[in-house]
Design a protein around this motif. Sequence first.
Motif, PDB file in Angstrom:
ATOM      1  N   LYS A 193     -63.376 116.125 -74.197  1.00  0.00           N
ATOM      2  CA  LYS A 193     -63.628 114.686 -74.193  1.00  0.00           C
ATOM      3  C   LYS A 193     -63.617 114.099 -72.779  1.00  0.00           C
ATOM      4  N   ASP A 194     -62.724 114.585 -71.930  1.00  0.00           N
ATOM      5  CA  ASP A 194     -62.503 113.944 -70.636  1.00  0.00           C
ATOM      6  C   ASP A 194     -62.985 114.751 -69.437  1.00  0.00           C
ATOM      7  N   GLY A 195     -63.149 116.045 -69.600  1.00  0.00           N
ATOM      8  CA  GLY A 195     -63.536 116.884 -68.468  1.00  0.00           C
ATOM      9  C   GLY A 195     -64.856 116.461 -67.852  1.00  0.00           C
ATOM     10  N   GLY A 196     -64.847 116.189 -66.550  1.00  0.00           N
ATOM     11  CA  GLY A 196     -66.042 115.804 -65.826  1.00  0.00           C
ATOM     12  C   GLY A 196     -66.493 114.372 -66.035  1.00  0.00           C
ATOM     13  N   LYS A 197     -65.728 113.581 -66.770  1.00  0.00           N
ATOM     14  CA  LYS A 197     -66.159 112.224 -67.129  1.00  0.00           C
ATOM     15  C   LYS A 197     -65.297 111.123 -66.513  1.00  0.00           C
ATOM     16  N   LEU A 198     -64.261 111.480 -65.790  1.00  0.00           N
ATOM     17  CA  LEU A 198     -63.309 110.471 -65.318  1.00  0.00           C
ATOM     18  C   LEU A 198     -63.331 110.316 -63.801  1.00  0.00           C
ATOM     19  N   ASN A 199     -64.428 110.690 -63.157  1.00  0.00           N
ATOM     20  CA  ASN A 199     -64.525 110.605 -61.696  1.00  0.00           C
ATOM     21  C   ASN A 199     -64.593 109.138 -61.273  1.00  0.00           C
ATOM     22  N   THR A 200     -63.688 108.749 -60.368  1.00  0.00           N
ATOM     23  CA  THR A 200     -63.517 107.326 -60.047  1.00  0.00           C
ATOM     24  C   THR A 200     -63.156 107.137 -58.582  1.00  0.00           C
ATOM     25  N   THR A 201     -63.657 106.051 -57.994  1.00  0.00           N
ATOM     26  CA  THR A 201     -63.230 105.627 -56.658  1.00  0.00           C
ATOM     27  C   THR A 201     -62.379 104.367 -56.774  1.00  0.00           C
ATOM     28  N   PHE A 202     -61.182 104.408 -56.207  1.00  0.00           N
ATOM     29  CA  PHE A 202     -60.335 103.222 -56.064  1.00  0.00           C
ATOM     30  C   PHE A 202     -60.416 102.807 -54.593  1.00  0.00           C
ATOM     31  N   ALA A 203     -61.028 101.664 -54.311  1.00  0.00           N
ATOM     32  CA  ALA A 203     -61.151 101.186 -52.936  1.00  0.00           C
ATOM     33  C   ALA A 203     -60.595  99.771 -52.837  1.00  0.00           C
ATOM     34  N   ASN A 204     -59.735  99.547 -51.842  1.00  0.00           N
ATOM     35  CA  ASN A 204     -59.162  98.223 -51.592  1.00  0.00           C
ATOM     36  C   ASN A 204     -58.403  97.685 -52.799  1.00  0.00           C
ATOM     37  N   CYS A 205     -57.704  98.560 -53.517  1.00  0.00           N
ATOM     38  CA  CYS A 205     -56.877  98.152 -54.650  1.00  0.00           C
ATOM     39  C   CYS A 205     -55.435  97.961 -54.199  1.00  0.00           C
ATOM     40  N   TRP A 206     -54.692  97.152 -54.947  1.00  0.00           N
ATOM     41  CA  TRP A 206     -53.334  96.782 -54.546  1.00  0.00           C
ATOM     42  C   TRP A 206     -52.390  96.928 -55.723  1.00  0.00           C
ATOM     43  N   TRP A 207     -51.423  97.843 -55.616  1.00  0.00           N
ATOM     44  CA  TRP A 207     -50.354  97.973 -56.586  1.00  0.00           C
ATOM     45  C   TRP A 207     -49.113  97.325 -55.974  1.00  0.00           C
ATOM     46  N   ASP A 208     -48.813  96.118 -56.438  1.00  0.00           N
ATOM     47  CA  ASP A 208     -47.784  95.307 -55.795  1.00  0.00           C
ATOM     48  C   ASP A 208     -46.506  95.285 -56.639  1.00  0.00           C
ATOM     49  N   GLU A 209     -45.691  94.276 -56.442  1.00  0.00           N
ATOM     50  CA  GLU A 209     -44.366  94.201 -57.035  1.00  0.00           C
ATOM     51  C   GLU A 209     -44.419  94.337 -58.551  1.00  0.00           C
ATOM     52  N   GLY A 210     -43.497  95.127 -59.088  1.00  0.00           N
ATOM     53  CA  GLY A 210     -43.412  95.342 -60.525  1.00  0.00           C
ATOM     54  C   GLY A 210     -44.054  96.634 -60.988  1.00  0.00           C
ATOM     55  N   CYS A 211     -44.971  97.198 -60.191  1.00  0.00           N
ATOM     56  CA  CYS A 211     -45.598  98.470 -60.572  1.00  0.00           C
ATOM     57  C   CYS A 211     -44.608  99.609 -60.382  1.00  0.00           C
ATOM     58  N   ILE A 212     -44.458 100.429 -61.393  1.00  0.00           N
ATOM     59  CA  ILE A 212     -43.444 101.487 -61.347  1.00  0.00           C
ATOM     60  C   ILE A 212     -44.056 102.872 -61.133  1.00  0.00           C
ATOM     61  N   GLU A 213     -45.115 103.188 -61.869  1.00  0.00           N
ATOM     62  CA  GLU A 213     -45.744 104.500 -61.702  1.00  0.00           C
ATOM     63  C   GLU A 213     -47.166 104.463 -62.252  1.00  0.00           C
ATOM     64  N   ARG A 214     -47.841 105.659 -62.243  1.00  0.00           N
ATOM     65  CA  ARG A 214     -49.224 105.777 -62.712  1.00  0.00           C
ATOM     66  C   ARG A 214     -50.148 104.843 -61.925  1.00  0.00           C
TER      67      ARG A 214
END
Length: 247
Positions: free
Chosen positions: A29-50
Amino acid sequence: MKPWAGGSGGSDKHCFSDLWGGSDKNVSKDGGKLNTTFANCWWDEGCIERMPRVRFGKIHIVNCLYSSSVASYCVGAAYRSNIYVENTAFTSSAAQKNPWAVKATSSGYKDYNITLKGCYGASDAQSRSGNEAFFNPYSYYKYTPYAANLVGSVVPAGAGATLSISVGGWPKTSSAKQNVVDMETRTDETTTTAIENINANESSAVVTSVRYYSVDGLELPTMRKGLNIVRTTFADGTVKTSKVFRR
């Protein structure tokens, strides 16, 4: 935005931010289908993991910011992930303590790849289990990242919820500045995003036509369920385009 009150566990947290791939067994289901670019993203206060925790995908994380003081880890390399973290800033002590973690730990599901390069607050590193080659985004597209020491000032200037969103009603014009929302948002079955502010007086903000399109450019007679592109024309000739998601 500040953490949402009454979050997971009753506290003000954005706990588990981004999970890519829900199970080690979802290869077909997921192999080869989840390729993603995260650019200029911000994980700020309250984010714990993932931020994110990845299975299967080739993931490029570039010029992103990690500043949560409660982070237990930032990037999670789970089964068959292949991650390239580049010119990214880990500014809080918690983020710097665990900028990444191996999450490919279940028996039989231990393959992973991760690369860190040119980051602030985290040393260059490469680690893997298994025989898959390290993912390098330069093999897929051309780009020029800016220096990691600029991320802490550049990303907060534009990331996050910066737009005024109105859901459930047509906004009335009370001044020269108005939020443009498609008329279909009068029901509770629609959510409008990418709203643009326009400077206009009441007469020039009069809508003369509204046209609907699918995301692949097909004109629609009316909005359908899912994502719609709405093209609104005003009396003064101004044309605004917004994205409307209908549940």
